[in-house]
Design a protein around this motif. Structure first.
Motif, PDB file in Angstrom:
ATOM      1  N   ASP A   1      -6.071  -2.613  19.748  1.00  0.00           N
ATOM      2  CA  ASP A   1      -6.670  -3.450  18.703  1.00  0.00           C
ATOM      3  C   ASP A   1      -6.901  -2.629  17.438  1.00  0.00           C
ATOM      4  O   ASP A   1      -8.017  -2.198  17.138  1.00  0.00           O
ATOM      5  N   THR A   2      -5.849  -2.425  16.695  1.00  0.00           N
ATOM      6  CA  THR A   2      -5.944  -1.650  15.451  1.00  0.00           C
ATOM      7  C   THR A   2      -6.753  -2.378  14.395  1.00  0.00           C
ATOM      8  O   THR A   2      -7.289  -1.761  13.473  1.00  0.00           O
ATOM      9  N   PHE A   3      -6.855  -3.701  14.492  1.00  0.00           N
ATOM     10  CA  PHE A   3      -7.562  -4.471  13.472  1.00  0.00           C
ATOM     11  C   PHE A   3      -9.066  -4.295  13.569  1.00  0.00           C
ATOM     12  O   PHE A   3      -9.788  -4.493  12.583  1.00  0.00           O
ATOM     13  N   ALA A   4      -9.558  -3.920  14.741  1.00  0.00           N
ATOM     14  CA  ALA A   4     -10.981  -3.681  14.918  1.00  0.00           C
ATOM     15  C   ALA A   4     -11.338  -2.208  14.762  1.00  0.00           C
ATOM     16  O   ALA A   4     -12.520  -1.850  14.731  1.00  0.00           O
ATOM     17  N   ALA A   5     -10.324  -1.360  14.670  1.00  0.00           N
ATOM     18  CA  ALA A   5     -10.561   0.083  14.610  1.00  0.00           C
ATOM     19  C   ALA A   5     -11.146   0.489  13.267  1.00  0.00           C
ATOM     20  O   ALA A   5     -10.659   0.103  12.210  1.00  0.00           O
ATOM     21  N   GLN A   6     -12.234   1.252  13.303  1.00  0.00           N
ATOM     22  CA  GLN A   6     -12.830   1.790  12.079  1.00  0.00           C
ATOM     23  C   GLN A   6     -12.032   2.968  11.545  1.00  0.00           C
ATOM     24  O   GLN A   6     -11.965   3.200  10.347  1.00  0.00           O
ATOM     25  N   GLN A   7     -11.437   3.712  12.465  1.00  0.00           N
ATOM     26  CA  GLN A   7     -10.656   4.893  12.109  1.00  0.00           C
ATOM     27  C   GLN A   7      -9.262   4.759  12.690  1.00  0.00           C
ATOM     28  O   GLN A   7      -9.097   4.667  13.909  1.00  0.00           O
TER      29      GLN A   7
ATOM     30  N   PRO B   1       2.920  12.076  -1.288  1.00  0.00           N
ATOM     31  CA  PRO B   1       2.465  10.925  -0.503  1.00  0.00           C
ATOM     32  C   PRO B   1       1.375  10.135  -1.219  1.00  0.00           C
ATOM     33  O   PRO B   1       0.409  10.702  -1.728  1.00  0.00           O
ATOM     34  N   MET B   2       1.546   8.825  -1.254  1.00  0.00           N
ATOM     35  CA  MET B   2       0.589   7.925  -1.898  1.00  0.00           C
ATOM     36  C   MET B   2       0.051   6.958  -0.845  1.00  0.00           C
ATOM     37  O   MET B   2       0.710   5.962  -0.527  1.00  0.00           O
ATOM     38  N   PRO B   3      -1.109   7.241  -0.266  1.00  0.00           N
ATOM     39  CA  PRO B   3      -1.645   6.424   0.828  1.00  0.00           C
ATOM     40  C   PRO B   3      -1.736   4.944   0.510  1.00  0.00           C
ATOM     41  O   PRO B   3      -1.552   4.110   1.409  1.00  0.00           O
ATOM     42  N   GLU B   4      -2.016   4.599  -0.750  1.00  0.00           N
ATOM     43  CA  GLU B   4      -2.150   3.181  -1.085  1.00  0.00           C
ATOM     44  C   GLU B   4      -0.831   2.424  -0.958  1.00  0.00           C
ATOM     45  O   GLU B   4      -0.810   1.188  -0.881  1.00  0.00           O
ATOM     46  N   SER B   5       0.284   3.173  -0.921  1.00  0.00           N
ATOM     47  CA  SER B   5       1.596   2.536  -0.792  1.00  0.00           C
ATOM     48  C   SER B   5       2.103   2.518   0.643  1.00  0.00           C
ATOM     49  O   SER B   5       3.149   1.942   0.926  1.00  0.00           O
ATOM     50  N   PHE B   6       1.360   3.137   1.561  1.00  0.00           N
ATOM     51  CA  PHE B   6       1.796   3.201   2.952  1.00  0.00           C
ATOM     52  C   PHE B   6       1.837   1.796   3.547  1.00  0.00           C
ATOM     53  O   PHE B   6       0.932   0.989   3.344  1.00  0.00           O
ATOM     54  N   THR B   7       2.888   1.521   4.322  1.00  0.00           N
ATOM     55  CA  THR B   7       3.030   0.228   4.994  1.00  0.00           C
ATOM     56  C   THR B   7       3.194   0.361   6.505  1.00  0.00           C
ATOM     57  O   THR B   7       3.121  -0.639   7.218  1.00  0.00           O
ATOM     58  N   HIS B   8       3.433   1.588   6.984  1.00  0.00           N
ATOM     59  CA  HIS B   8       3.658   1.792   8.421  1.00  0.00           C
ATOM     60  C   HIS B   8       2.678   2.775   9.054  1.00  0.00           C
ATOM     61  O   HIS B   8       2.549   2.812  10.271  1.00  0.00           O
ATOM     62  N   GLY B   9       2.009   3.601   8.246  1.00  0.00           N
ATOM     63  CA  GLY B   9       1.085   4.586   8.780  1.00  0.00           C
ATOM     64  C   GLY B   9       1.638   5.993   8.686  1.00  0.00           C
ATOM     65  O   GLY B   9       2.843   6.203   8.552  1.00  0.00           O
ATOM     66  N   THR B  10       0.746   6.968   8.752  1.00  0.00           N
ATOM     67  CA  THR B  10       1.153   8.357   8.681  1.00  0.00           C
ATOM     68  C   THR B  10       1.806   8.796   9.984  1.00  0.00           C
ATOM     69  O   THR B  10       1.726   8.104  11.010  1.00  0.00           O
ATOM     70  N   SER B  11       2.412   9.961   9.958  1.00  0.00           N
ATOM     71  CA  SER B  11       3.026  10.517  11.172  1.00  0.00           C
ATOM     72  C   SER B  11       1.992  10.683  12.279  1.00  0.00           C
ATOM     73  O   SER B  11       2.246  10.354  13.444  1.00  0.00           O
ATOM     74  N   ALA B  12       0.814  11.193  11.906  1.00  0.00           N
ATOM     75  CA  ALA B  12      -0.239  11.406  12.895  1.00  0.00           C
ATOM     76  C   ALA B  12      -0.727  10.079  13.470  1.00  0.00           C
ATOM     77  O   ALA B  12      -0.987   9.965  14.678  1.00  0.00           O
ATOM     78  N   GLN B  13      -0.847   9.071  12.615  1.00  0.00           N
ATOM     79  CA  GLN B  13      -1.303   7.767  13.086  1.00  0.00           C
ATOM     80  C   GLN B  13      -0.287   7.119  14.019  1.00  0.00           C
ATOM     81  O   GLN B  13      -0.641   6.589  15.078  1.00  0.00           O
TER      82      GLN B  13
ATOM     83  N   VAL C   1      -0.046  -1.720   7.738  1.00  0.00           N
ATOM     84  CA  VAL C   1      -0.196  -0.491   8.524  1.00  0.00           C
ATOM     85  C   VAL C   1      -0.787  -0.809   9.891  1.00  0.00           C
ATOM     86  O   VAL C   1      -0.320  -0.306  10.920  1.00  0.00           O
ATOM     87  N   ARG C   2      -1.791  -1.666   9.923  1.00  0.00           N
ATOM     88  CA  ARG C   2      -2.435  -2.009  11.191  1.00  0.00           C
ATOM     89  C   ARG C   2      -1.473  -2.776  12.101  1.00  0.00           C
ATOM     90  O   ARG C   2      -1.483  -2.596  13.323  1.00  0.00           O
ATOM     91  N   ILE C   3      -0.632  -3.630  11.507  1.00  0.00           N
ATOM     92  CA  ILE C   3       0.385  -4.333  12.292  1.00  0.00           C
ATOM     93  C   ILE C   3       1.341  -3.335  12.931  1.00  0.00           C
ATOM     94  O   ILE C   3       1.657  -3.413  14.124  1.00  0.00           O
ATOM     95  N   GLU C   4       1.817  -2.389  12.128  1.00  0.00           N
ATOM     96  CA  GLU C   4       2.807  -1.426  12.618  1.00  0.00           C
ATOM     97  C   GLU C   4       2.216  -0.479  13.653  1.00  0.00           C
ATOM     98  O   GLU C   4       2.877  -0.147  14.648  1.00  0.00           O
ATOM     99  N   LEU C   5       0.993  -0.027  13.427  1.00  0.00           N
ATOM    100  CA  LEU C   5       0.376   0.884  14.393  1.00  0.00           C
ATOM    101  C   LEU C   5       0.092   0.171  15.714  1.00  0.00           C
ATOM    102  O   LEU C   5       0.195   0.776  16.781  1.00  0.00           O
ATOM    103  N   GLN C   6      -0.253  -1.105  15.641  1.00  0.00           N
ATOM    104  CA  GLN C   6      -0.432  -1.848  16.885  1.00  0.00           C
ATOM    105  C   GLN C   6       0.889  -1.955  17.649  1.00  0.00           C
ATOM    106  O   GLN C   6       0.918  -1.834  18.874  1.00  0.00           O
TER     107      GLN C   6
END
Length: 285
Positions: A278-284, A248-260, A196-201
């Motif tokens: 830097d999504t990898f350092a993001a707390q939220q 929706p099952m958050p634990e199965s997400f691989t790309h992130g939510t629509s809002a994210q 998810v963090r890879i995709e959001l970045q």
């Protein structure tokens, strides 16, 4: 988006005229195939086995037909947008990273082809392969976006190209390799979180690119950014799982939510700076 008549990239590998690489769809109708492919791609599932009588042809028994006017236009569109990415990332790398940018090769194909990461087909969707440093794209996916996902518009298509090129940017910076190595050593749930963090970045870097296209080339037209935001929302894991009739099952997400996804694209678009991605350092997220 202004693209017709603009400079095209030389880093296009067009395999659409190669024979013997077609796909024959059998047991599932055309719309059914598209629906299954969309669900499989965005949920991270290889759905090839579900395409009952769909067969990859060999030995030249079925060849790809002549390219249509639509095929040629789609190829030109992708080539122009790839050139935009080359010019933008070359400048951004010089100004913000202090190192040269090595452009990616984009492979256009119809039906199925091979990559260093395995087969590329409608079931895999557009993707970046770090093994050969190439982006693979069947432009029929643009039809899927418009007809099945409600994500039409030329800048929605440009966003797809920019997102996959952004994975190459991550690879050039050494981020993608480290993240994928880490994913191999952790649990499935933790691996999905890193994905998810890879995709959001990549979404955020796509926003950085979009800002530069606006500032440098003046190619943005009214409504273009809205098309990209809509596309990001339509391909969020939560939206796609609901569309597939699932809770929706958050634990199965691989790309992130629509809002994210739309939110991180907006961050890159607003700032134009890679450091905000830097999504990898993001707390939220």
């Amino acid at each position: 988006m202004e693209w017709r008549g603009r400079e095209q990239s030389r880093n296009i590998e067009d395999r659409r005229r190669m024979g013997g690489g077609g796909v024959r769809a059998g047991g599932i109708g055309g719309v059914g195939v598209i629906a299954v492919v969309v669900i499989g791609y965005f949920l991270g599932i290889d759905v090839t086995p579900l395409l009952n009588d769909t067969s990859v042809t060999g030995g030249g028994q079925v060849t790809q037909g002549e390219l249509t006017a639509e095929d040629n236009a789609a190829g030109e569109f992708v080539s122009v947008n790839l050139r935009y990415t080359e010019k933008i990332w070359d400048q951004v790398f010089q100004e913000q990273v202090g190192q040269p940018y090595q452009p990616v090769t984009l492979v256009l194909y119809k039906g199925v082809t091979q990559s260093a990461c395995g087969s590329a087909s409608g079931a895999t969707g557009p993707f970046y392969c770090p093994g050969d440093k190439k982006v693979y794209l069947d432009t029929e996916f643009f039809t899927t976006m418009q007809q099945q996902l409600g994500a039409g518009g030329d800048f929605a298509m440009a966003y797809v190209v920019a997102h996959e090129v952004a994975h190459h940017v991550q690879d050039e910076l050494g981020i993608l390799g480290k993240a994928n190595d880490y994913r191999q050593r952790v649990s499935e749930a933790e691996s999905n979180e890193i994905s998810v963090r890879i995709e959001l970045q990549a979404d955020c870097l796509s926003g950085v690119w979009a800002r530069a296209v606006q500032d440098r080339f003046g190619a943005i037209q009214q409504g273009d950014f809205e098309e990209a935001f809509n596309a990001a929302k339509q391909i969020g894991d939560d939206t796609l799982q609901r569309s597939a009739g699932r809770v929706p099952m958050p634990e199965s997400f691989t790309h992130g939510t629509s809002a994210q996804r739309s939110g991180w694209f907006a961050k890159g678009l607003k700032s134009g700076q890679m450091e905000v991605c830097d999504t990898f350092a993001a707390q939220q997220l």
